[in-house]
Design a protein around this motif. Structure first.
Motif, PDB file in Angstrom:
ATOM      1  N   GLU A 115       0.932  -1.067  -0.114  1.00  6.38           N
ATOM      2  CA  GLU A 115      -0.247   0.010  -0.499  1.00  6.38           C
ATOM      3  C   GLU A 115       0.803   0.756   0.204  1.00  6.38           C
ATOM      4  OE1 GLU A 115      -2.662   2.601  -0.596  1.00  6.38           O
ATOM      5  OE2 GLU A 115      -3.845   1.173   0.464  1.00  6.38           O
ATOM      6  N   ASP A 116       0.982   2.372  -0.909  1.00  8.68           N
ATOM      7  CA  ASP A 116       1.227   3.547  -0.850  1.00  8.68           C
ATOM      8  C   ASP A 116       1.587   4.369   0.058  1.00  8.68           C
ATOM      9  OD1 ASP A 116       0.215   6.032  -3.421  1.00  8.68           O
ATOM     10  OD2 ASP A 116      -1.028   3.404  -2.778  1.00  8.68           O
ATOM     11  N   ASN A 117       0.000   4.146   0.572  1.00 10.46           N
ATOM     12  CA  ASN A 117      -0.480   5.491   1.844  1.00 10.46           C
ATOM     13  C   ASN A 117      -0.550   5.204   2.570  1.00 10.46           C
ATOM     14  OD1 ASN A 117      -3.472   6.625   3.559  1.00 10.46           O
ATOM     15  ND2 ASN A 117      -3.097   7.688   1.539  1.00 10.46           N
ATOM     16  N   LYS A 118       0.405   6.102   3.238  1.00 13.88           N
ATOM     17  CA  LYS A 118       1.385   5.981   4.981  1.00 13.88           C
ATOM     18  C   LYS A 118       0.293   4.949   5.710  1.00 13.88           C
ATOM     19  CE  LYS A 118       3.885   7.927   8.410  1.00 13.88           C
ATOM     20  NZ  LYS A 118       4.619   9.089   8.840  1.00 13.88           N
ATOM     21  N   ARG A 142      -1.412   2.742   5.570  1.00 12.04           N
ATOM     22  CA  ARG A 142      -0.463   0.820   5.774  1.00 12.04           C
ATOM     23  C   ARG A 142      -0.472   0.786   7.448  1.00 12.04           C
ATOM     24  NH1 ARG A 142       3.275   2.933   2.367  1.00 12.04           N
ATOM     25  NH2 ARG A 142       4.235   4.062   3.978  1.00 12.04           N
ATOM     26  N   ILE A 194       5.689  -0.634  -0.433  1.00 16.12           N
ATOM     27  CA  ILE A 194       5.086   0.636  -0.288  1.00 16.12           C
ATOM     28  C   ILE A 194       4.263   0.407  -1.539  1.00 16.12           C
ATOM     29  CG2 ILE A 194       6.109   2.553   1.213  1.00 16.12           C
ATOM     30  CD1 ILE A 194       8.497   2.905  -0.726  1.00 16.12           C
ATOM     31  N   ASN A 195       4.621  -0.822  -2.591  1.00 15.08           N
ATOM     32  CA  ASN A 195       4.946  -0.319  -4.019  1.00 15.08           C
ATOM     33  C   ASN A 195       4.785  -1.669  -4.626  1.00 15.08           C
ATOM     34  OD1 ASN A 195       7.344  -0.876  -4.745  1.00 15.08           O
ATOM     35  ND2 ASN A 195       7.147   1.652  -4.879  1.00 15.08           N
ATOM     36  N   GLU A 204       9.297  -3.215  -4.928  1.00 10.91           N
ATOM     37  CA  GLU A 204       9.011  -3.074  -2.607  1.00 10.91           C
ATOM     38  C   GLU A 204       8.963  -4.754  -3.064  1.00 10.91           C
ATOM     39  OE1 GLU A 204       9.153  -1.513   1.164  1.00 10.91           O
ATOM     40  OE2 GLU A 204       9.350   0.037  -0.362  1.00 10.91           O
ATOM     41  N   MET A 257      -0.438   2.722  -7.377  1.00  7.84           N
ATOM     42  CA  MET A 257       0.721   2.682  -6.731  1.00  7.84           C
ATOM     43  C   MET A 257       1.469   3.143  -7.678  1.00  7.84           C
ATOM     44  SD  MET A 257       0.649  -0.367  -4.127  1.00  7.84           S
ATOM     45  CE  MET A 257       0.670  -1.776  -5.517  1.00  7.84           C
ATOM     46  N   PRO A 258       2.691   3.800  -6.713  1.00  5.51           N
ATOM     47  CA  PRO A 258       3.754   4.348  -7.797  1.00  5.51           C
ATOM     48  C   PRO A 258       4.681   3.580  -8.192  1.00  5.51           C
ATOM     49  CG  PRO A 258       3.583   5.000  -5.434  1.00  5.51           C
ATOM     50  CD  PRO A 258       2.779   4.256  -5.430  1.00  5.51           C
ATOM     51  N   GLU A 259       5.957   3.366 -10.004  1.00  3.40           N
ATOM     52  CA  GLU A 259       6.511   3.011  -9.890  1.00  3.40           C
ATOM     53  C   GLU A 259       5.947   1.446 -10.755  1.00  3.40           C
ATOM     54  OE1 GLU A 259      10.436   2.254  -8.326  1.00  3.40           O
ATOM     55  OE2 GLU A 259       9.755   4.285  -6.996  1.00  3.40           O
ATOM     56  N   ASN A 264       1.679  -0.886 -10.267  1.00  8.41           N
ATOM     57  CA  ASN A 264       0.507  -0.744  -9.930  1.00  8.41           C
ATOM     58  C   ASN A 264       0.065  -2.529  -8.841  1.00  8.41           C
ATOM     59  OD1 ASN A 264      -0.324  -2.230 -12.017  1.00  8.41           O
ATOM     60  ND2 ASN A 264      -0.217  -0.247 -13.003  1.00  8.41           N
TER      61      ASN A 264
END
Length: 832
Positions: free
Chosen positions: A722-725, A728, A746-747, A750, A769-771, A773
């Protein structure tokens, strides 16, 4: 009559002979007896019977085992063959059939002229062979010995007699013995044929005379016979009233005296006919003014003979109907030409061309518009297999459609890109259908329509809709993601509430749920307008649904001093089949509006049975309030998108104006219609009716109990991507209650790195998600850790996202924001 010597009729039979060695008389005497009997036989019998009996006598006379005889004829190509009239003791097998070139055509025909019997016919001379196997080495031996005698008349070969298989072979002295018999047979056969031909001609002539009389008497035409001086000598007419004059006044009169104003024309026809001998033709109108008829006259000569001079025949035919038909045909042709012109103009205006493929003739036809579309001259040869005119990426569509049309007669209608001979690219719609004639396909027809502008507009609309969908997907993600965090944190804090935070948490919950409701309304409206909402058909308890909705609004109604009532008819079944979620959405919208726009009085929710039929029941839903009402001029527009009563109403009561728009569309999906009755400051009533199927059993499936998350996943390794802190953190807090060990990423990139280092039991995955999805990450999860379950938690709830996940075979998905108990219910399935 020739008689079989074994018949016992001694008075008329020929003497018995055993070859040429005769103990009762000389062979010449036997031959003479045969010749004598032939004359009598032809007088009493037909040639076929004479041949059969003669052949028996000759076999006996010569001591042969068998034989054949017949007449020589010629085929269509003037090639000679033997038409067999008698055949005795020749064993029929494949070699014999090959030898004779046997052909069954109205009798037995021998056509192989490269044989001994063929030599007899072609040369007209006797042929004797006691060694056919050497003389005819090109064929398998079929006879041991052979003797062939031609049957002639006046030096012309008209048939033959073949004798075979005489023990010891044939002696040349037989030939002069048999030739007088063959000559006599030929003479008698020719005389018979001549006599028969004469009798046939006489009968034919009598028949022709009778038929001519019957024909001329039955014709609608009038037939005149004239002599060389153009005087009428005979008249044939089955209807005397058609004649200008009585028949007795016509005979013996000159033609020019009886045809009135047409005398010169008739005279010229006759003169030309007599001079050239060429048949003449002339059309004219009836000279009688009261008779609106047309006639055609034909003149031709009858050849002169020794017994009669040259004569003329004149046929007069009533062609009035033909003339009328010609006028009608000219009119039809004019109408047809006009229709073709209108059709051509219509096709030109509508940008439609037609084609036809005739299966009988193999011809292909294109209309002018097809040539125009393909930028070809009209002398270009039309073709059925026209794949060359279509875009390479689209050819397979038309190719498969044409195969199905040709093989299975399956019509087609497809849109694809067309490329003209000059390279112009356009979108076209092409169709093809089979044409039946008496249940048999005789042709294929179709059209090619230029839909370039329409198709490009559709593509632009699709792109716009896709852009809107993508925008809504992004907005859904951007709004639902923080909402998920807000609701998740509020839910977590509510597990350990304090007196200070209780009211704040309730306000936080209310605000978040209110904002979520607005987002859902916008997304619902978008999905409904796109036609991507499908209703469920499951059993549910209608009474519980109504009680739940009424109970939900009781506190709000009580806070405003309103009475909240619900009523259901006694005949309403407990369980019905339908979509409880969408029905609840409709009723919640209507009841919520009723409570919101009512300041005093009551709000009623009523259900009445309208009709029952078999296992179906139609129920009327009625929501009534005593609120502010709706102005008459707005009652037709309140169901439109973003419409409310007025700006003051919006400021006082809030809302987006989407609730009733969604309600109407959902009611229409249920094949119903919603109506409104309202008086300002007196109240409003909404009505709609829905037909439900009643299940055979009224037993409701057992409900799932509440899930206790404590230690539910103890010992399990979970990966949260999950990219949103904040999300998470919320997900980690929720998983901590289950006893699972949690790893965060985070993506997708990772997450892959962590999966290469550690094995996980389950992976909770966001999509946007960045980089890298979520869609890109799922195949990696399948490859690296195929035994791990995947749970997608996403703020993107658009249908496109659901379809992508279905193609990726993802079974579990929770839309954000979700309730913690919904998460635990999914995770419970993977409890070890």
């Amino acid at each position: 009559m020739l008689v079989n010597p074994f018949s016992g009729n001694s008075s008329r039979s020929l003497p018995l002979a055993d070859g040429i060695d005769d103990h009762t008389g000389f062979p010449q005497q036997k031959a003479l007896d045969i010749i004598t009997a032939l004359h009598t036989s032809f007088a009493d019998n037909k040639p076929a019977q004479v041949c059969q009996e003669l052949l028996l006598e000759l076999i006996s006379l010569t001591g042969s085992e068998g034989g054949f005889m017949g007449a020589m004829e010629k085929d269509y190509y003037h090639q000679p063959y033997l038409e067999v009239q008698a055949i005795i003791n020749i064993h029929w097998h494949a070699n014999v059939q090959q030898y004779f070139g046997s052909r069954l055509e109205r009798g037995q025909h021998f056509t192989n002229m490269d044989t001994l019997f063929g030599k007899v016919l072609l040369e007209g001379k006797p042929v004797l062979s006691n060694h056919p196997d050497k003389d005819e080495s090109r064929y398998p031996a079929v006879f041991r010995t052979f003797l062939g005698i031609p049957v002639c008349h006046h030096g012309e070969t008209i048939g033959m007699i073949g004798l075979v298989n005489k023990p010891g072979g044939y002696h040349s002295t037989l030939i002069p013995l048999l030739q007088p018999i063959a000559l006599t047979y030929g003479t008698l056969l020719h005389a018979y044929r001549t006599r028969s031909s004469r009798e046939s001609l006489e009968m034919t002539n009598q028949q022709l005379v009778a038929e001519l009389h019957a024909l001329t008497s039955s014709l609608d035409d009038i037939v005149f016979e004239l002599d060389e001086n153009l005087v009428f000598t005979r008249v044939w007419c089955n209807q005397q009233h058609l004649l200008f004059f009585p028949e007795h006044e016509i005979l013996g009169k000159p033609m020019v005296d009886l045809v009135g104003e047409h005398a010169n024309a008739f005279r010229q026809l006759a003169d030309t006919l007599l001079r050239t001998g060429d048949p003449q033709y002339y059309e004219y109108a009836d000279i009688r003014q009261e008779m609106p008829y047309w006639y055609a006259v034909k003149m031709r000569t009858m050849p002169a003979s020794d017994s009669s001079p040259r004569r003329l025949l004149m046929f007069v035919q009533n062609i009035t109907q033909r003339k009328r038909n010609e006028l009608e045909l000219r009119q039809v042709n004019a109408d047809y030409a006009r229709n073709i012109q209108i059709l051509d103009i219509t096709q030109q205006m509508a940008l439609i061309g037609g084609w036809e493929f005739n299966l009988v003739t193999g011809q292909v036809f294109w209309t002018r518009q097809v040539y125009n579309l393909r930028e070809l001259p009209e002398n270009f040869t039309a073709i059925f297999n026209d794949l060359v005119f279509y875009h390479p990426e689209d050819k397979h569509l038309l190719e498969e459609a044409q195969i199905q049309l040709l093989r299975h007669h399956q019509p087609y209608c497809i849109d694809l890109r067309h490329i003209s001979a000059k390279g112009t690219v356009k979108w076209v719609r092409t169709t093809g259908i089979p044409v039946f004639n008496h249940d048999k396909v005789t042709a294929f027809r179709g059209i090619i329509m230029d839909i370039d502008k329409q198709k490009k507009a559709d593509i632009e609309l699709e792109n716009a809709a896709r852009s809107r969908s993508e925008f809504l997907s992004v907005m859904s993600h951007e709004i639902r993601t923080p909402l998920n965090a807000i609701i998740g944190i509020a839910g977590t804090l509510q597990d350990q509430p304090t007196a200070t935070h209780q009211e704040l948490l309730q306000n936080l919950h209310f605000s978040a749920n209110h904002l979520l409701g607005l987002v859902n309304d916008i997304l619902d409206l978008s999905k409904i307008e796109a036609g991507k909402v499908e209703l469920e058909h499951i059993p549910f308890n209608l009474h519980e649904l109504i009680q739940g909705i009424s109970g939900n609004y009781q506190p709000l109604a009580a806070a405003k001093g309103l009475q909240m009532h619900s009523y259901t008819d006694a005949g309403i079944p407990g369980l019905v089949q339908g979509d409880p979620v969408r029905l609840g959405q409709i009723l919640n919208n209507l009841v919520n509006n009723a409570v919101k726009f009512t300041n005093e009085g009551y709000v009623d929710l009523e259900l009445h049975v309208e009709n029952t039929s078999g296992n179906f029941v139609t129920i009327c839903f009625k929501i009534t309030d005593t609120g502010i009402g709706i102005p008459p001029h707005l009652q037709d527009s309140i169901f439109d998108t973003f419409v409310q009563g007025d700006s003051a109403t919006t400021r006082e009561y809030g809302g987006t104006g989407l609730g009733l728009a969604i309600t109407r569309k959902l009611v229409e999906l249920m094949n119903s219609r919603i109506t409104v009755e309202s008086l300002q400051q007196q109240g409003t009533t909404f009505r709609f009716s829905v037909t439900f199927q009643v299940p055979a059993t009224q037993a409701m499936p057992a409900r799932e109990g509440n899930i206790d998350p404590a230690n539910m996943l103890t010992g399990m390794q979970m990966l949260v991507v999950e990219d949103n802190k904040i999300n998470r953190q919320v997900m980690q807090l929720q998983l901590n209650k289950t006893g699972a060990a949690v790893t965060l990423a985070i993506n997708g990139k990772e997450a892959i790195a962590k999966m290469q280092e550690q094995t996980f039991d389950g992976i909770m995955l966001d999509l946007h998600m960045p980089e890298m999805n979520g869609y890109e990450t799922i195949p990696w999860i399948r490859r690296l850790q195929p035994n791990a379950f995947i749970l997608v938690l996403t703020a993107d709830i658009m249908p496109e996202a659901t379809e992508k996940l279905r193609q990726l075979e993802v079974r579990d998905m929770l839309p954000k924001p979700y309730k913690a108990e919904e998460l635990y219910r999914v995770l419970y399935r993977y409890k070890k």
